[in-house]
Design a protein around this motif. Structure first.
Motif, PDB file in Angstrom:
ATOM      1  N   LEU A   1       0.709  -1.682   0.348  1.00 52.43           N
ATOM      2  CA  LEU A   1       0.383   0.173  -0.119  1.00 52.43           C
ATOM      3  C   LEU A   1       0.848   0.906   0.076  1.00 52.43           C
ATOM      4  O   LEU A   1       0.731   2.184  -0.551  1.00 52.43           O
ATOM      5  N   ALA A   2       1.709   1.130   0.845  1.00 55.81           N
ATOM      6  CA  ALA A   2       3.293   2.528   1.028  1.00 55.81           C
ATOM      7  C   ALA A   2       3.874   2.952  -0.888  1.00 55.81           C
ATOM      8  O   ALA A   2       3.638   3.329  -1.264  1.00 55.81           O
TER       9      ALA A   2
ATOM     10  N   ASN B   1      13.074  -5.716   5.719  1.00 56.76           N
ATOM     11  CA  ASN B   1      12.327  -6.518   5.146  1.00 56.76           C
ATOM     12  C   ASN B   1      12.996  -5.202   3.703  1.00 56.76           C
ATOM     13  O   ASN B   1      12.857  -4.517   3.970  1.00 56.76           O
ATOM     14  N   VAL B   2      13.877  -6.211   2.468  1.00 56.44           N
ATOM     15  CA  VAL B   2      14.048  -4.910   1.866  1.00 56.44           C
ATOM     16  C   VAL B   2      13.245  -4.296   0.835  1.00 56.44           C
ATOM     17  O   VAL B   2      13.853  -2.872   0.804  1.00 56.44           O
ATOM     18  N   GLN B   3      12.234  -4.699   0.546  1.00 53.00           N
ATOM     19  CA  GLN B   3      10.940  -4.039  -0.220  1.00 53.00           C
ATOM     20  C   GLN B   3      10.884  -2.533   0.490  1.00 53.00           C
ATOM     21  O   GLN B   3      10.878  -2.066   0.049  1.00 53.00           O
ATOM     22  N   ALA B   4      10.386  -3.294   1.673  1.00 52.65           N
ATOM     23  CA  ALA B   4       9.914  -2.222   2.262  1.00 52.65           C
ATOM     24  C   ALA B   4      10.867  -0.919   3.099  1.00 52.65           C
ATOM     25  O   ALA B   4      10.114   0.202   2.928  1.00 52.65           O
ATOM     26  N   THR B   5      12.076  -0.955   3.271  1.00 49.48           N
ATOM     27  CA  THR B   5      12.744  -0.556   3.425  1.00 49.48           C
ATOM     28  C   THR B   5      13.606   0.698   2.053  1.00 49.48           C
ATOM     29  O   THR B   5      13.730   2.024   2.116  1.00 49.48           O
ATOM     30  N   ILE B   6      13.473  -0.340   0.878  1.00 48.29           N
ATOM     31  CA  ILE B   6      13.568   0.853  -0.486  1.00 48.29           C
ATOM     32  C   ILE B   6      12.605   1.518  -0.444  1.00 48.29           C
ATOM     33  O   ILE B   6      12.691   2.408  -1.077  1.00 48.29           O
ATOM     34  N   THR B   7      11.343   1.300   0.031  1.00 53.34           N
ATOM     35  CA  THR B   7       9.978   1.752  -0.346  1.00 53.34           C
ATOM     36  C   THR B   7      10.440   2.984   0.654  1.00 53.34           C
ATOM     37  O   THR B   7      10.015   4.425  -0.207  1.00 53.34           O
ATOM     38  N   ALA B   8      10.226   3.083   1.772  1.00 52.45           N
ATOM     39  CA  ALA B   8      11.145   4.128   3.126  1.00 52.45           C
ATOM     40  C   ALA B   8      11.840   4.928   2.631  1.00 52.45           C
ATOM     41  O   ALA B   8      11.613   6.223   2.712  1.00 52.45           O
ATOM     42  N   VAL B   9      12.665   4.668   1.758  1.00 54.18           N
ATOM     43  CA  VAL B   9      14.179   5.543   1.553  1.00 54.18           C
ATOM     44  C   VAL B   9      13.130   6.177   0.041  1.00 54.18           C
ATOM     45  O   VAL B   9      14.035   7.124   0.289  1.00 54.18           O
ATOM     46  N   TYR B  10      12.834   5.526  -0.904  1.00 55.98           N
ATOM     47  CA  TYR B  10      11.976   6.396  -1.335  1.00 55.98           C
ATOM     48  C   TYR B  10      11.696   7.897  -0.969  1.00 55.98           C
ATOM     49  O   TYR B  10      11.787   8.524  -1.958  1.00 55.98           O
ATOM     50  N   ILE B  11      10.163   6.942  -0.340  1.00 53.07           N
ATOM     51  CA  ILE B  11       9.369   8.066  -0.056  1.00 53.07           C
ATOM     52  C   ILE B  11      10.426   9.071   0.791  1.00 53.07           C
ATOM     53  O   ILE B  11       9.952  10.491   0.439  1.00 53.07           O
ATOM     54  N   ASP B  12      11.532   8.877   1.726  1.00 53.78           N
ATOM     55  CA  ASP B  12      12.522  10.061   1.763  1.00 53.78           C
ATOM     56  C   ASP B  12      13.176  11.042   1.261  1.00 53.78           C
ATOM     57  O   ASP B  12      12.955  12.117   1.387  1.00 53.78           O
TER      58      ASP B  12
END
Length: 81
Positions: A12-13, A39-50
């Motif tokens: 969803l994020a 979780n790599v995918q969640a981390t990369i999504t968070a990095v993208y958002i940041d």
């Protein structure tokens, strides 16, 4: 069960982030990382958002905290699980 919940939050994020709705994506990625901290995918999504909201230092700090992502200045490697 926890993995599925974390994956749903991460998806969803990612959906909100790709549509440019970063404020809506933030709570979902925070929940995903609470449930799935490495979780790599969640981390990369968070990095993208940041990065998209101008928080590059937070993005770098997040990458350094993930044990499955090796951070070397100028280079990024992701290890398979």
């Amino acid at each position: 069960m926890f993995f599925l919940r974390g994956a749903l939050f991460a998806n969803l994020a990612a959906l909100f982030a790709t549509q440019g709705h970063y404020d809506q994506a933030k709570p979902f990625i925070q929940h995903a990382l609470t449930v799935l901290p490495n979780n790599v995918q969640a981390t990369i999504t968070a990095v993208y958002i940041d990065l998209m909201v101008g928080r590059s230092q937070d993005a770098v700090a997040r990458l350094k905290q993930c044990t499955r992502v090796s951070f070397v200045p100028g280079r990024l490697e992701v290890r398979a699980s």
